[in-house]
Each structure stands twice: as structure tokens, then as C-alpha cells.
Write an enzyme that holds these catalytic residues in place. Structure first.
Site, mmCIF file in Angstrom:
data_model
loop_
_atom_site.group_PDB
_atom_site.id
_atom_site.type_symbol
_atom_site.label_atom_id
_atom_site.label_comp_id
_atom_site.label_asym_id
_atom_site.label_seq_id
_atom_site.Cartn_x
_atom_site.Cartn_y
_atom_site.Cartn_z
ATOM 1 N N ARG A 149 0.880 -1.170 0.000
ATOM 2 C CA ARG A 149 0.000 0.000 0.000
ATOM 3 C C ARG A 149 0.918 1.221 0.000
ATOM 4 O O ARG A 149 2.024 1.172 0.544
ATOM 5 C CB ARG A 149 -0.868 0.038 1.261
ATOM 6 C CG ARG A 149 -1.792 -1.152 1.451
ATOM 7 C CD ARG A 149 -2.523 -1.043 2.794
ATOM 8 N NE ARG A 149 -3.510 -2.106 2.964
ATOM 9 C CZ ARG A 149 -3.325 -3.192 3.721
ATOM 10 N NH1 ARG A 149 -2.179 -3.361 4.374
ATOM 11 N NH2 ARG A 149 -4.281 -4.106 3.831
ATOM 12 N N LYS A 173 -2.345 -2.195 8.119
ATOM 13 C CA LYS A 173 -3.540 -1.698 8.795
ATOM 14 C C LYS A 173 -3.595 -2.190 10.239
ATOM 15 O O LYS A 173 -3.308 -3.360 10.502
ATOM 16 C CB LYS A 173 -4.794 -2.182 8.053
ATOM 17 C CG LYS A 173 -4.944 -1.572 6.679
ATOM 18 C CD LYS A 173 -5.511 -0.177 6.793
ATOM 19 C CE LYS A 173 -5.219 0.612 5.537
ATOM 20 N NZ LYS A 173 -5.396 2.031 5.717
ATOM 21 N N HIS A 245 -1.892 2.610 -6.139
ATOM 22 C CA HIS A 245 -2.710 1.409 -5.938
ATOM 23 C C HIS A 245 -2.588 0.439 -7.122
ATOM 24 O O HIS A 245 -2.647 -0.777 -6.946
ATOM 25 C CB HIS A 245 -4.167 1.853 -5.764
ATOM 26 C CG HIS A 245 -5.145 0.736 -5.619
ATOM 27 N ND1 HIS A 245 -5.395 0.128 -4.418
ATOM 28 C CD2 HIS A 245 -5.930 0.117 -6.535
ATOM 29 C CE1 HIS A 245 -6.301 -0.821 -4.605
ATOM 30 N NE2 HIS A 245 -6.638 -0.845 -5.871
ATOM 31 N N ARG A 248 0.149 -2.146 -6.765
ATOM 32 C CA ARG A 248 -0.228 -3.218 -5.837
ATOM 33 C C ARG A 248 -1.175 -4.207 -6.518
ATOM 34 O O ARG A 248 -1.026 -5.423 -6.416
ATOM 35 C CB ARG A 248 -0.877 -2.575 -4.609
ATOM 36 C CG ARG A 248 -1.378 -3.552 -3.527
ATOM 37 C CD ARG A 248 -1.692 -2.735 -2.275
ATOM 38 N NE ARG A 248 -2.623 -3.391 -1.366
ATOM 39 C CZ ARG A 248 -2.269 -4.226 -0.385
ATOM 40 N NH1 ARG A 248 -0.990 -4.541 -0.219
ATOM 41 N NH2 ARG A 248 -3.180 -4.739 0.421
ATOM 42 N N HIS A 271 -3.913 -9.126 3.848
ATOM 43 C CA HIS A 271 -5.352 -9.179 4.099
ATOM 44 C C HIS A 271 -5.634 -10.175 5.222
ATOM 45 O O HIS A 271 -5.141 -11.294 5.193
ATOM 46 C CB HIS A 271 -6.114 -9.640 2.838
ATOM 47 C CG HIS A 271 -6.096 -8.628 1.741
ATOM 48 N ND1 HIS A 271 -6.276 -8.961 0.412
ATOM 49 C CD2 HIS A 271 -5.931 -7.285 1.770
ATOM 50 C CE1 HIS A 271 -6.217 -7.862 -0.319
ATOM 51 N NE2 HIS A 271 -6.005 -6.836 0.472
ATOM 52 N N TYR A 280 -10.705 -8.020 -3.697
ATOM 53 C CA TYR A 280 -9.625 -7.210 -4.233
ATOM 54 C C TYR A 280 -9.210 -7.658 -5.624
ATOM 55 O O TYR A 280 -8.936 -6.849 -6.506
ATOM 56 C CB TYR A 280 -8.423 -7.292 -3.283
ATOM 57 C CG TYR A 280 -7.262 -6.460 -3.719
ATOM 58 C CD1 TYR A 280 -7.264 -5.088 -3.501
ATOM 59 C CD2 TYR A 280 -6.173 -7.015 -4.382
ATOM 60 C CE1 TYR A 280 -6.203 -4.308 -3.913
ATOM 61 C CE2 TYR A 280 -5.115 -6.247 -4.797
ATOM 62 C CZ TYR A 280 -5.131 -4.882 -4.548
ATOM 63 O OH TYR A 280 -4.092 -4.110 -4.972
#
Length: 301
Positions: A149, A173, A245, A248, A271, A280
Site C-alpha cells: 500500500r 492496517k 494502488h 499493488r 489481508h 480485491y
């Protein structure tokens, strides 16, 4: 509806900085969500984007069906699907509340993916005579070869580089950490930047361990990475909507196309759930049916 405002603002930032969408498009997406929040307020339904259920969204869809034509209805559903996909993608929600809500078929376009040739062209267009050239080359190589990211790229630390072992440590995240493989060529580009460019920058206090620095010796912003990529797209006259993005997404797409399994891709992308990876990767059920048929002993009749 303050709770909605926070998530909508974050979503708008994501669309702008990581998806590279125009202000006009972002406003259209936001308008669709505002229609839903207006309906909830009007009907005194007190839910957040995290707690709203599929039934409540379905109630809203039935409501708008009587007010707008099918094309507008389709656009609103697509806008909401994009918002809730984002919430799952960012791991705010565990489930996708719009999974079973059908969109009238109007030919939805998937996000652009770069081919390996286009990635080589973009990186080849970087001016290596400028101070920032070696840094930009190392950054784009890292974005693509590690599937990061953009927020993970700009916060990458020198102490997170484990080149001897062939990995870099990424803090994603919710401060979740993962180790991502890094190839020898990308290691080489980072080393060149670190030794030949970064070593000559006056580093500001607090950024001594930050790998990629701007000319003032501070951490780069996500917007700056976005601008660097946009300028390169213009330079090679590439007719695609490209953002950080995209690198990725291309990383994951190329792995899948070359036979990597979803579980491995999930781990590298960071994830928490494989459902996020499926969303995704824009995998539909047809793909999963093919996997079943090909690999399961009872798959083919």
C-alpha cells in the site's frame, strides 16, 4: 450521522490518493452514500457503516427503485458496493452487506492493471540524473515487487529491511506486521538509493530511520508518490488511469496469472481474510468453480 462522515471522508481520501479518481467522480460516489444516509435519517434507523445490515440496505434499494430509473438505480448500487468493498478491504467490516444485491448489467469496467512492459516503460522514464531519480526508481520497484500500500511504502523503515533473509517487515492496517519477500534486483535499487542519494540528505529529527525521504529530509506524503506516478504516466503518454494502488493491484494480478495461490497472495498483501483478497482480485464465482473443477478429486464429472 457523524460516524458516517468520518468513514466517508476516509473513503474520499482513498479514492483520491490511492485510486487516482477525479474530484467529479469522487463527488458522484459520495452522493450515492449521502442518499443512503438521508434515507436512514428519514426513517430513524440508527446504524453506522460498520453495523448496517444487508436487510437495511435492501430496504433502501426498494425505496429508490420507486423513485429513479433503472440506470440511476444501477449507478447508486455500484457506488454503495464500492464504499462497502472499501470498508471490507480496509478491514473495518468483516462481511460484505451488498454481496447478494444485484446490479442491473451495464458493463462495469475493472480498474486498470499495468503489464510488465508498461511497468518497465514507466520506471525507464525516470530521470536518473535528478536528485530524486534513484529514490523514485527504488520506490516504484518496491511498490510493484512487494505489492505494498502507498501508506506502507512511505512509512518503510531502514530497520525493517532484512535483505540477507530476503524479506522486508511491513506494518500494515491496525499496526499488523507481516514479512514480504523482496527480490535481489529491488534490494539493489534500494541500496543504490540509500548509499548514493540518501546519505547526502540532511535528515530531520525523527526521520533518521525512514527509508524514502523528500529533499527536506522528511517522510514523503502519499500525495507526493501519486504525483510522481502521474508525471511518469504523462511522460510516456500512457492512456490508463494509474495510481500507486495500480502497482499493488498489478503485483497481485501478475502473481495470480502466473499460478500463485490465493492464500499466498493474501499473506503478501496483508489481508486478514481471504474474502478481502477475492474482492480485491475481482474474482467472481466462475473462477472459484474452475478451481474446484481443476483441483478437487470430485470436481470433474
Amino acid at each position: 450521522m457523524a460516524n458516517w462522515t468520518t468513514y466517508i471522508n476516509e473513503y474520499q481520501n482513498y479514492l483520491k490518493l490511492e485510486r487516482g479518481l477525479s474530484i467529479n467522480t469522487i463527488e458522484n460516489y459520495s452522493f450515492d452514500i449521502e442518499k443512503l444516509t438521508a434515507y436512514l435519517t428519514e426513517n430513524q434507523i440508527d446504524v453506522s457503516p460498520i453495523t448496517i445490515t444487508e436487510e437495511q440496505i435492501q430496504g433502501f434499494i426498494y425505496h429508490i427503485a420507486s423513485l429513479v430509473n433503472p440506470r440511476s438505480q444501477s449507478r447508486i448500487i455500484s457506488g454503495l458496493k464500492s464504499f462497502f468493498t472499501y470498508l471490507v478491504f480496509e478491514e473495518y467490516r468483516k462481511d460484505m452487506p451488498m454481496e447478494l444485491i444485484e446490479v442491473p448489467k451495464t458493463g462495469r469496467k475493472l480498474p486498470d492493471t499495468l503489464s510488465t512492459e508498461e511497468i518497465d516503460l514507466l520506471i525507464g522514464a525516470i530521470d536518473l540524473t535528478s536528485m530524486e531519480g534513484e529514490r523514485n526508481k527504488a520506490m516504484l520497484e518496491t511498490l510493484y515487487s512487494c505489492g505494498l500500500r502507498v501508506s506502507e511504502l512511505v512509512t518503510l523503515k531502514i530497520s525493517d529491511l532484512f535483505f540477507e533473509e530476503g524479506f522486508i517487515k511491513i506494518t500494515g492496517k491496525g499496526n499488523k506486521q507481516r514479512f514480504v519477500p523482496i527480490g535481489s534486483s529491488t534490494q539493489k535499487f534500494i541500496t543504490i538509493y540509500k548509499e548514493q542519494v540518501r546519505s547526502h540528505i540532511t535528515i530531520q529529527k525523527g526521520y533518521e530511520d525512514t527509508l524514502f525521504l523528500n529533499r527536506r529530509g522528511k517522510q514523503l506524503t502519499r500525495a507526493m508518490v501519486f504525483t510522481i506516478i502521474k508525471d511518469l504516466v504523462k511522460k510516456i503518454n500512457l492512456q490508463k488511469n494509474i495510481s500507486p494502488h495500480t502497482f499493488r493491484h498489478s503485483f497481485a494480478t501478475h502473481l495470480l496469472e502466473n499460478g500463485a495461490d490465493l492464500r499466498s497472495i493474501q499473506l503478501m498483501l496483508g489481508h486478514e481474510s481471504i474474502t478481502t483478497t477475492e474482492i480485491y482480485m475481482h474474482l467472481d464465482r466462475k473462477h472459484l468453480a474452475q478451481v474446484m473443477e481443476t483441483f478437487h478429486p470430485r470436481g470433474s464429472k
